[in-house]
Design a protein around this motif. Structure first.
Motif, PDB file in Angstrom:
ATOM      1  N   PRO A  66       1.127  -1.357  -0.220  1.00  0.00           N
ATOM      2  CA  PRO A  66      -0.515  -0.151   0.019  1.00  0.00           C
ATOM      3  C   PRO A  66       0.383   1.395   0.036  1.00  0.00           C
ATOM      4  O   PRO A  66       0.234   1.813  -0.147  1.00  0.00           O
ATOM      5  CB  PRO A  66      -1.156  -0.209   1.161  1.00  0.00           C
ATOM      6  CG  PRO A  66       0.035  -0.960   1.717  1.00  0.00           C
ATOM      7  CD  PRO A  66       0.397  -1.797   1.292  1.00  0.00           C
ATOM      8  N   GLU A  67       2.248   1.118  -0.295  1.00  0.00           N
ATOM      9  CA  GLU A  67       3.011   2.990   0.237  1.00  0.00           C
ATOM     10  C   GLU A  67       3.474   2.267  -1.032  1.00  0.00           C
ATOM     11  O   GLU A  67       4.481   3.191  -1.111  1.00  0.00           O
ATOM     12  CB  GLU A  67       4.103   2.172   1.417  1.00  0.00           C
ATOM     13  CG  GLU A  67       3.389   2.649   2.433  1.00  0.00           C
ATOM     14  CD  GLU A  67       4.317   2.301   3.425  1.00  0.00           C
ATOM     15  OE1 GLU A  67       6.018   2.071   3.367  1.00  0.00           O
ATOM     16  OE2 GLU A  67       4.472   2.351   4.724  1.00  0.00           O
ATOM     17  N   CYS A  68       3.491   1.722  -1.991  1.00  0.00           N
ATOM     18  CA  CYS A  68       4.020   1.678  -3.274  1.00  0.00           C
ATOM     19  C   CYS A  68       3.164   2.319  -4.771  1.00  0.00           C
ATOM     20  O   CYS A  68       2.049   1.032  -5.360  1.00  0.00           O
ATOM     21  CB  CYS A  68       4.647   0.522  -3.776  1.00  0.00           C
ATOM     22  SG  CYS A  68       5.359   0.285  -5.020  1.00  0.00           S
ATOM     23  N   GLU A  69       3.408   3.224  -5.149  1.00  0.00           N
ATOM     24  CA  GLU A  69       2.350   3.811  -6.526  1.00  0.00           C
ATOM     25  C   GLU A  69       3.140   3.012  -7.635  1.00  0.00           C
ATOM     26  O   GLU A  69       4.500   3.232  -8.263  1.00  0.00           O
ATOM     27  CB  GLU A  69       2.151   5.223  -5.818  1.00  0.00           C
ATOM     28  CG  GLU A  69       1.765   5.746  -7.323  1.00  0.00           C
ATOM     29  CD  GLU A  69       1.470   7.417  -7.400  1.00  0.00           C
ATOM     30  OE1 GLU A  69       1.018   8.056  -8.423  1.00  0.00           O
ATOM     31  OE2 GLU A  69       2.470   7.663  -5.983  1.00  0.00           O
ATOM     32  N   VAL A  70       2.008   2.776  -8.232  1.00  0.00           N
ATOM     33  CA  VAL A  70       2.735   1.951  -9.868  1.00  0.00           C
ATOM     34  C   VAL A  70       1.614   2.875 -10.685  1.00  0.00           C
ATOM     35  O   VAL A  70       2.078   2.300 -11.759  1.00  0.00           O
ATOM     36  CB  VAL A  70       1.964   0.302  -9.583  1.00  0.00           C
ATOM     37  CG1 VAL A  70       2.963  -0.348  -8.491  1.00  0.00           C
ATOM     38  CG2 VAL A  70       0.600   0.709  -9.693  1.00  0.00           C
ATOM     39  N   ALA A  71       0.883   3.448 -10.648  1.00  0.00           N
ATOM     40  CA  ALA A  71       0.023   4.251 -11.564  1.00  0.00           C
ATOM     41  C   ALA A  71      -0.749   5.413 -10.630  1.00  0.00           C
ATOM     42  O   ALA A  71      -0.893   5.393  -9.615  1.00  0.00           O
ATOM     43  CB  ALA A  71      -0.755   3.560 -12.408  1.00  0.00           C
ATOM     44  N   GLU A  83       5.307   1.644 -15.900  1.00  0.00           N
ATOM     45  CA  GLU A  83       5.930   0.185 -16.436  1.00  0.00           C
ATOM     46  C   GLU A  83       6.620  -0.694 -15.588  1.00  0.00           C
ATOM     47  O   GLU A  83       6.618  -1.632 -15.232  1.00  0.00           O
ATOM     48  CB  GLU A  83       5.973   0.234 -17.985  1.00  0.00           C
ATOM     49  CG  GLU A  83       4.452   0.783 -18.380  1.00  0.00           C
ATOM     50  CD  GLU A  83       4.896   0.982 -20.383  1.00  0.00           C
ATOM     51  OE1 GLU A  83       5.975   0.903 -20.990  1.00  0.00           O
ATOM     52  OE2 GLU A  83       3.891   1.500 -20.878  1.00  0.00           O
ATOM     53  N   ASN A  84       7.645   0.264 -15.722  1.00  0.00           N
ATOM     54  CA  ASN A  84       8.480  -0.771 -14.367  1.00  0.00           C
ATOM     55  C   ASN A  84       8.149  -1.678 -13.313  1.00  0.00           C
ATOM     56  O   ASN A  84       8.598  -2.565 -12.649  1.00  0.00           O
ATOM     57  CB  ASN A  84      10.281  -0.105 -14.775  1.00  0.00           C
ATOM     58  CG  ASN A  84       9.538   1.600 -13.647  1.00  0.00           C
ATOM     59  OD1 ASN A  84       8.458   1.799 -13.747  1.00  0.00           O
ATOM     60  ND2 ASN A  84      10.541   1.565 -13.059  1.00  0.00           N
ATOM     61  N   GLU A 142       4.841  -8.143 -11.503  1.00  0.00           N
ATOM     62  CA  GLU A 142       4.282  -8.357 -12.488  1.00  0.00           C
ATOM     63  C   GLU A 142       2.558  -8.227 -11.578  1.00  0.00           C
ATOM     64  O   GLU A 142       1.342  -9.023 -11.764  1.00  0.00           O
ATOM     65  CB  GLU A 142       4.396 -10.503 -12.190  1.00  0.00           C
ATOM     66  CG  GLU A 142       5.994 -10.535 -12.555  1.00  0.00           C
ATOM     67  CD  GLU A 142       5.892 -11.944 -11.999  1.00  0.00           C
ATOM     68  OE1 GLU A 142       5.204 -13.080 -10.843  1.00  0.00           O
ATOM     69  OE2 GLU A 142       6.682 -12.730 -12.738  1.00  0.00           O
ATOM     70  N   ILE A 143       1.735  -7.220 -11.527  1.00  0.00           N
ATOM     71  CA  ILE A 143       1.179  -6.832 -11.518  1.00  0.00           C
ATOM     72  C   ILE A 143       0.059  -6.971 -12.716  1.00  0.00           C
ATOM     73  O   ILE A 143       0.371  -6.267 -14.496  1.00  0.00           O
ATOM     74  CB  ILE A 143       0.409  -5.392 -10.801  1.00  0.00           C
ATOM     75  CG1 ILE A 143       0.971  -5.591 -10.033  1.00  0.00           C
ATOM     76  CG2 ILE A 143      -0.424  -4.400 -11.200  1.00  0.00           C
ATOM     77  CD1 ILE A 143       1.562  -3.914  -9.269  1.00  0.00           C
ATOM     78  N   LYS A 144      -1.167  -7.453 -13.118  1.00  0.00           N
ATOM     79  CA  LYS A 144      -1.948  -7.326 -14.153  1.00  0.00           C
ATOM     80  C   LYS A 144      -2.971  -5.940 -15.197  1.00  0.00           C
ATOM     81  O   LYS A 144      -3.480  -5.047 -13.817  1.00  0.00           O
ATOM     82  CB  LYS A 144      -3.187  -8.434 -14.041  1.00  0.00           C
ATOM     83  CG  LYS A 144      -2.643 -10.087 -14.035  1.00  0.00           C
ATOM     84  CD  LYS A 144      -3.850 -11.009 -14.463  1.00  0.00           C
ATOM     85  CE  LYS A 144      -3.213 -11.935 -13.703  1.00  0.00           C
ATOM     86  NZ  LYS A 144      -2.773 -12.691 -15.180  1.00  0.00           N
ATOM     87  N   LEU A 145      -2.367  -5.812 -16.029  1.00  0.00           N
ATOM     88  CA  LEU A 145      -2.776  -4.175 -16.302  1.00  0.00           C
ATOM     89  C   LEU A 145      -4.002  -3.905 -15.872  1.00  0.00           C
ATOM     90  O   LEU A 145      -5.691  -2.853 -15.339  1.00  0.00           O
ATOM     91  CB  LEU A 145      -3.131  -3.878 -17.479  1.00  0.00           C
ATOM     92  CG  LEU A 145      -1.451  -4.238 -17.386  1.00  0.00           C
ATOM     93  CD1 LEU A 145      -1.565  -3.734 -19.825  1.00  0.00           C
ATOM     94  CD2 LEU A 145      -0.990  -2.556 -17.502  1.00  0.00           C
ATOM     95  N   ASP A 146      -5.017  -5.150 -15.991  1.00  0.00           N
ATOM     96  CA  ASP A 146      -6.751  -5.458 -15.579  1.00  0.00           C
ATOM     97  C   ASP A 146      -7.297  -4.746 -14.182  1.00  0.00           C
ATOM     98  O   ASP A 146      -7.623  -4.238 -14.030  1.00  0.00           O
ATOM     99  CB  ASP A 146      -7.839  -6.984 -15.513  1.00  0.00           C
ATOM    100  CG  ASP A 146      -7.677  -7.595 -17.392  1.00  0.00           C
ATOM    101  OD1 ASP A 146      -7.401  -5.836 -17.929  1.00  0.00           O
ATOM    102  OD2 ASP A 146      -8.076  -8.206 -16.894  1.00  0.00           O
TER     103      ASP A 146
END
Length: 218
Positions: free
Chosen positions: A70-75, A87-88, A94-98
């Motif tokens: 919960p502390e890591c922003e991916v988008a 994207e990195n 290995e997070i799905k775009l869905d």
């Protein structure tokens, strides 16, 4: 890093110094739109504007965090549902775009729409078509807020887009420069840690202050 610690007193000090690098005559004559990308950026905008008549607004954004961190922003998603994905990190975890698009929709429905009704009384973000836009924030750890705001504003065909930010990581500066007409900044920092480190005082902006600024500048 030590040489940059507490190099700014507060947002008012940062704004005063930024007005020395921003072409304030052009900002006034061309009626630039001052668009904050955070609550702190909104207060900074008022100090930059001073007594000028330029319009101030905020573009609401929401972070999308990694499912197991919960502390890591991916988008990040904007109020016009534009999404910027790191994207990195998506590939590394290995997070799905869905998942990202699902979270973006949820954050938009639960967070952004709530903010629009609370702070703008339901008024949507105004079109920036043919406008000169100055995106503003008090700092930038990853550049994701600015990238999401840029994607949102550029989709509306503005006349020009600038960024004003007191402190910014050197690598983020290089990335953003490609997409804007110019970036007005005070310090680009190689080993950027977090924005609060570079201010002696960085008060939290409460909801009442946000409402007041937007009401006075609508």
């Amino acid at each position: 890093m030590k040489q940059y610690k507490e190099i700014l007193q507060n947002r008012q000090d940062a704004a005063k110094k930024l007005t020395e690098v921003i072409p304030m005559d052009k900002l006034k004559d061309e009626q630039w739109e001052l668009i904050a990308v955070s609550h702190g950026g909104l207060e900074l905008s008022t100090h930059i504007k001073g007594r000028l008549k330029n319009r101030i607004d905020i573009l609401f954004l929401e972070p999308i965090m990694a499912p197991n961190n919960p502390e890591c922003e991916v988008a990040r998603v904007s109020e016009t549902e534009e999404i910027v994905i790191q994207e990195n990190l998506i590939e590394s975890f290995e997070i799905k775009l869905d998942y990202v698009y699902g979270e973006a929709h949820r954050k938009h429905e639960e967070g952004i729409l709530s903010n629009i009704y609370k702070f703008r009384k339901g008024r949507p973000f105004a079109s920036m078509k043919d406008k000169v836009v100055l995106l503003i924030d008090e700092g930038s750890e990853t550049g994701t807020k600015f990238m999401t705001a840029l994607k949102t504003v550029l989709a509306q065909s503005p006349k020009a887009v600038y960024i004003a930010v007191p402190v910014i990581p050197s690598d983020v500066l290089e990335t953003l420069e490609v997409f804007v007409d110019d970036i007005f900044f005070l310090h680009d920092i190689d080993d950027y840690v977090e924005t609060s480190l570079y201010y002696k005082k960085l008060d939290k902006i409460d909801d009442e202050t946000v409402e007041k600024i937007l009401e006075e500048n609508k």
